[in-house]
Design a protein around this motif. Structure first.
Motif, mmCIF file in Angstrom:
data_model
loop_
_atom_site.group_PDB
_atom_site.id
_atom_site.type_symbol
_atom_site.label_atom_id
_atom_site.label_comp_id
_atom_site.label_asym_id
_atom_site.label_seq_id
_atom_site.Cartn_x
_atom_site.Cartn_y
_atom_site.Cartn_z
ATOM 1 N N TYR A 29 0.951 -1.517 0.007
ATOM 2 C CA TYR A 29 0.327 0.254 0.252
ATOM 3 C C TYR A 29 0.759 1.314 0.038
ATOM 4 O O TYR A 29 1.752 1.358 0.586
ATOM 5 N N ARG A 30 1.014 2.162 -1.014
ATOM 6 C CA ARG A 30 1.236 3.757 -0.916
ATOM 7 C C ARG A 30 0.312 4.730 -1.194
ATOM 8 O O ARG A 30 -0.559 4.826 -0.859
ATOM 9 N N THR A 31 0.742 5.900 0.020
ATOM 10 C CA THR A 31 0.379 6.993 0.520
ATOM 11 C C THR A 31 1.282 7.824 0.237
ATOM 12 O O THR A 31 2.348 8.072 0.338
ATOM 13 N N ALA A 32 0.593 9.671 0.109
ATOM 14 C CA ALA A 32 1.121 10.097 0.203
ATOM 15 C C ALA A 32 1.197 11.042 1.398
ATOM 16 O O ALA A 32 -0.023 10.737 1.895
ATOM 17 N N LEU A 33 2.596 11.381 2.241
ATOM 18 C CA LEU A 33 1.933 11.887 3.419
ATOM 19 C C LEU A 33 2.139 13.832 3.216
ATOM 20 O O LEU A 33 3.807 13.609 2.348
ATOM 21 N N HIS A 34 1.505 14.820 3.526
ATOM 22 C CA HIS A 34 2.064 16.171 3.568
ATOM 23 C C HIS A 34 2.696 16.444 4.943
ATOM 24 O O HIS A 34 2.719 15.883 6.101
ATOM 25 N N ALA A 35 3.121 17.641 4.503
ATOM 26 C CA ALA A 35 3.663 18.630 5.560
ATOM 27 C C ALA A 35 2.950 18.512 7.042
ATOM 28 O O ALA A 35 2.041 18.565 6.935
ATOM 29 N N GLY A 36 3.250 18.324 8.553
ATOM 30 C CA GLY A 36 2.566 17.989 9.066
ATOM 31 C C GLY A 36 1.733 16.308 9.358
ATOM 32 O O GLY A 36 1.342 16.501 10.536
ATOM 33 N N GLU A 37 1.876 15.194 8.537
ATOM 34 C CA GLU A 37 0.607 14.530 8.961
ATOM 35 C C GLU A 37 2.000 13.820 9.288
ATOM 36 O O GLU A 37 2.966 13.678 9.083
ATOM 37 N N ARG A 38 1.337 12.238 10.037
ATOM 38 C CA ARG A 38 2.483 11.383 9.842
ATOM 39 C C ARG A 38 1.560 9.840 10.330
ATOM 40 O O ARG A 38 0.483 10.110 10.181
ATOM 41 N N VAL A 39 2.329 8.593 10.284
ATOM 42 C CA VAL A 39 1.867 7.390 10.687
ATOM 43 C C VAL A 39 1.753 7.520 11.775
ATOM 44 O O VAL A 39 2.504 7.489 12.799
ATOM 45 N N VAL A 40 0.653 7.570 12.364
ATOM 46 C CA VAL A 40 0.604 6.382 13.874
ATOM 47 C C VAL A 40 0.178 4.672 13.836
ATOM 48 O O VAL A 40 -0.470 4.654 13.076
ATOM 49 N N PRO A 41 1.032 3.978 14.775
ATOM 50 C CA PRO A 41 0.538 2.232 14.919
ATOM 51 C C PRO A 41 -1.040 2.366 15.058
ATOM 52 O O PRO A 41 -1.256 2.897 15.630
ATOM 53 N N ILE A 42 -1.100 1.255 14.836
ATOM 54 C CA ILE A 42 -3.073 1.586 15.175
ATOM 55 C C ILE A 42 -3.091 1.003 16.863
ATOM 56 O O ILE A 42 -4.313 1.477 17.475
ATOM 57 N N ARG A 43 -2.351 0.020 17.422
ATOM 58 C CA ARG A 43 -2.783 0.327 18.332
ATOM 59 C C ARG A 43 -2.101 1.319 19.751
ATOM 60 O O ARG A 43 -2.742 1.848 20.546
ATOM 61 N N ASP A 44 -2.159 2.598 18.626
ATOM 62 C CA ASP A 44 -2.217 4.069 19.191
ATOM 63 C C ASP A 44 -3.488 4.837 19.054
ATOM 64 O O ASP A 44 -3.692 5.851 19.088
ATOM 65 N N LEU A 45 -4.116 4.347 18.330
ATOM 66 C CA LEU A 45 -5.295 4.980 17.780
ATOM 67 C C LEU A 45 -6.548 4.374 18.722
ATOM 68 O O LEU A 45 -6.955 4.027 19.060
ATOM 69 N N ALA A 46 -7.259 5.927 18.704
ATOM 70 C CA ALA A 46 -8.145 5.835 19.543
ATOM 71 C C ALA A 46 -10.090 6.132 18.617
ATOM 72 O O ALA A 46 -9.927 7.479 17.941
ATOM 73 N N VAL A 47 -10.245 5.682 19.095
ATOM 74 C CA VAL A 47 -11.903 6.301 18.211
ATOM 75 C C VAL A 47 -12.842 6.630 19.496
ATOM 76 O O VAL A 47 -12.862 6.034 19.676
ATOM 77 N N LYS A 48 -13.549 7.557 19.146
ATOM 78 C CA LYS A 48 -15.031 8.126 20.010
ATOM 79 C C LYS A 48 -15.910 7.915 19.302
ATOM 80 O O LYS A 48 -15.948 9.303 18.424
ATOM 81 N N LEU A 49 -16.972 7.670 19.415
ATOM 82 C CA LEU A 49 -18.395 7.577 18.555
ATOM 83 C C LEU A 49 -19.682 8.116 19.158
ATOM 84 O O LEU A 49 -19.594 7.521 20.589
ATOM 85 N N ASN A 50 -20.050 9.064 18.898
ATOM 86 C CA ASN A 50 -21.897 9.552 18.881
ATOM 87 C C ASN A 50 -22.671 8.831 18.362
ATOM 88 O O ASN A 50 -23.064 10.011 17.377
ATOM 89 N N VAL A 51 -23.324 7.741 18.665
ATOM 90 C CA VAL A 51 -24.846 7.810 17.537
ATOM 91 C C VAL A 51 -25.876 7.201 19.075
ATOM 92 O O VAL A 51 -26.196 6.843 19.530
ATOM 93 N N ASP A 52 -27.213 7.887 18.080
ATOM 94 C CA ASP A 52 -27.841 7.893 18.190
ATOM 95 C C ASP A 52 -28.663 7.443 17.842
ATOM 96 O O ASP A 52 -29.376 6.401 16.559
ATOM 97 N N VAL A 53 -29.490 5.961 19.034
ATOM 98 C CA VAL A 53 -30.220 4.487 18.386
ATOM 99 C C VAL A 53 -31.113 4.484 18.936
ATOM 100 O O VAL A 53 -31.563 2.976 18.890
#
Length: 138
Positions: A29-53
């Motif tokens: 897989y290839r991608t372009a990183l722009h200035a200021g962007e970074r690659v972060v390992p998935i173990r450090d990824l935190a996602v918060k979702l607010n869903v109205d169910v």
């Protein structure tokens, strides 16, 4: 071209607008990183979702009520179709049915009366009322 390393952050250096192409060594897989962007390992990824169910829960509760009603209806239909066995009848129902048949005699002993019965072999017994004695002569 840089290599995407899962174990480290890669930060693109350079002036704004600078890019760096990186690739994942296993998938390609290839991608372009722009200035200021970074690659972060998935173990450090935190996602918060607010869903109205709430609408979905309301619909599921209504569906559950309908399913329960359908099960109750099926159970009542199955019970109505099921044939009764002899053990399903009460003793009173069985006695009434036998008393109606030909070849069966009935003696009714009223409450508070005692009747003595002597059998052909000479053995006797007292029966206190209320009682019904059926004599099957068939």
């Amino acid at each position: 071209m840089g290599i995407f390393d899962r174990e480290s952050d890669v930060i693109v250096n350079g002036a704004p607008g600078g890019t760096r192409i990186i690739r994942h060594p296993e998938s390609g897989y290839r991608t372009a990183l722009h200035a200021g962007e970074r690659v972060v390992p998935i173990r450090d990824l935190a996602v918060k979702l607010n869903v109205d169910v709430s609408d979905a829960l309301t619909g599921l509760k209504a569906l559950r009520r309908e399913a329960d009603a359908a099960v109750r209806s099926l159970n009542s239909v199955n019970e109505a179709k099921r044939e009764r066995t002899i053990s399903d009848y009460t003793t009173r129902e069985l006695t009434d049915e036998l008393a109606r048949r030909t070849g069966v005699g009935e003696i009714v002993i009223p409450p508070h009366e005692v009747v003595g019965v002597t059998f052909a072999n000479g053995i006797g017994r007292s029966i206190a009322g209320p009682a019904r004695v059926l004599i099957n002569v068939d």
